[in-house]
Scaffold this active site. Sequence first.
Site, PDB file in Angstrom:
ATOM      1  N   CYS A 123     -37.909 -79.068 -13.354  1.00  0.00           N
ATOM      2  CA  CYS A 123     -37.300 -79.901 -12.327  1.00  0.00           C
ATOM      3  C   CYS A 123     -35.880 -80.258 -12.751  1.00  0.00           C
ATOM      4  CB  CYS A 123     -38.142 -81.166 -12.143  1.00  0.00           C
ATOM      5  SG  CYS A 123     -37.329 -82.461 -11.185  1.00  0.00           S
ATOM      6  N   GLU A 124     -34.925 -80.021 -11.864  1.00  0.00           N
ATOM      7  CA  GLU A 124     -33.541 -80.280 -12.226  1.00  0.00           C
ATOM      8  C   GLU A 124     -33.201 -81.770 -12.243  1.00  0.00           C
ATOM      9  OE1 GLU A 124     -31.096 -79.863  -8.017  1.00  0.00           O
ATOM     10  OE2 GLU A 124     -31.364 -78.071  -9.243  1.00  0.00           O
ATOM     11  N   HIS A 125     -34.098 -82.606 -11.725  1.00  0.00           N
ATOM     12  CA  HIS A 125     -33.825 -84.038 -11.684  1.00  0.00           C
ATOM     13  C   HIS A 125     -34.181 -84.741 -12.988  1.00  0.00           C
ATOM     14  CE1 HIS A 125     -34.518 -83.457  -7.117  1.00  0.00           C
ATOM     15  NE2 HIS A 125     -33.255 -83.283  -7.412  1.00  0.00           N
ATOM     16  N   HIS A 126     -35.278 -84.305 -13.630  1.00  0.00           N
ATOM     17  CA  HIS A 126     -35.723 -84.982 -14.846  1.00  0.00           C
ATOM     18  C   HIS A 126     -35.901 -84.028 -16.032  1.00  0.00           C
ATOM     19  CE1 HIS A 126     -37.255 -87.522 -11.481  1.00  0.00           C
ATOM     20  NE2 HIS A 126     -36.743 -88.469 -12.230  1.00  0.00           N
ATOM     21  N   GLN A 164     -38.536 -77.363  -5.939  1.00  0.00           N
ATOM     22  CA  GLN A 164     -39.517 -76.422  -5.395  1.00  0.00           C
ATOM     23  C   GLN A 164     -39.092 -75.854  -4.046  1.00  0.00           C
ATOM     24  OE1 GLN A 164     -43.610 -77.666  -5.740  1.00  0.00           O
ATOM     25  NE2 GLN A 164     -44.257 -76.394  -4.018  1.00  0.00           N
ATOM     26  N   HIS A 192     -46.166 -81.326 -10.400  1.00  0.00           N
ATOM     27  CA  HIS A 192     -44.882 -81.764 -10.955  1.00  0.00           C
ATOM     28  C   HIS A 192     -45.117 -82.844 -12.001  1.00  0.00           C
ATOM     29  CE1 HIS A 192     -42.018 -79.922  -7.929  1.00  0.00           C
ATOM     30  NE2 HIS A 192     -43.200 -79.651  -7.413  1.00  0.00           N
ATOM     31  N   CYS A 194     -43.035 -84.730 -13.230  1.00  0.00           N
ATOM     32  CA  CYS A 194     -42.289 -85.953 -12.950  1.00  0.00           C
ATOM     33  C   CYS A 194     -43.105 -86.923 -12.102  1.00  0.00           C
ATOM     34  CB  CYS A 194     -40.968 -85.628 -12.254  1.00  0.00           C
ATOM     35  SG  CYS A 194     -41.122 -84.738 -10.703  1.00  0.00           S
TER      36      CYS A 194
END
Length: 233
Positions: A123-126, A164, A192, A194
């Site tokens: 995941c590019e956010h976390h 995703q 996920h 996250c």
Amino acid sequence: MMNGKVGEAVEEFHCNNSFGDLKILDAKKSAAAHRKHETSRKESEDESRLPALEAAYTGILRHLGEDTDREGLLRTPLRAAKAIQFFTKGYHETVDDILNNAVFDEDHDEMVIVKDIDMFSLCEHHLVPFFGKVHIGYIPNKKVVGLSKLARIVEIFSRRLQVQERLTKQIAMGISEALQPKGVAVVVEASHMCMVMRGVQKLNSRTMTSTMLGAYLEDPKTRDEFLTFAMRA
């Protein structure tokens, strides 16, 4: 589902005998432009960037309050640097690279489905993992691809920093550009971390996304046939 502008772009990707030479040329230009904007990373660049990544991980560990000189952590920054490069190795390749002439002329116009392709991504956010299964269907337009190449296309786009929704679309568009089929369908179902390890901490949640192009988008019966086969246990 896709909006009108995206749908119009998709139609250009699915050139068949009813389209003129101009639309075929436009489709090729669109595919080339898409590939041009992909980030390509060479293995030599990875090697040259290892020291900086190792130093960055050393800094992270220290800011977490860890003693980076203790035995268990002595080589952790280097291992972590190599690991993150592996997790993002999809930046090394494009669809053209991995197809390697594995597209074949074949007079087959019935649905081809490959399901339960294992997928791992970050995941590019976390920067924590999400993983699951990818189901792919396409309807050939006089051309088929080696089945293992579909799994390789999944690998190219999943081994990057992702969300995703974008991953699902990139897989579908990559197949569409390469084969110019009558339709492409991709469904991704994933867990996920996250949502599991942090945040709402819902252990059993799964996220499903889909991209439908061409016949799968336009014909509900074709779409339903794919979903019936793809989602069957």
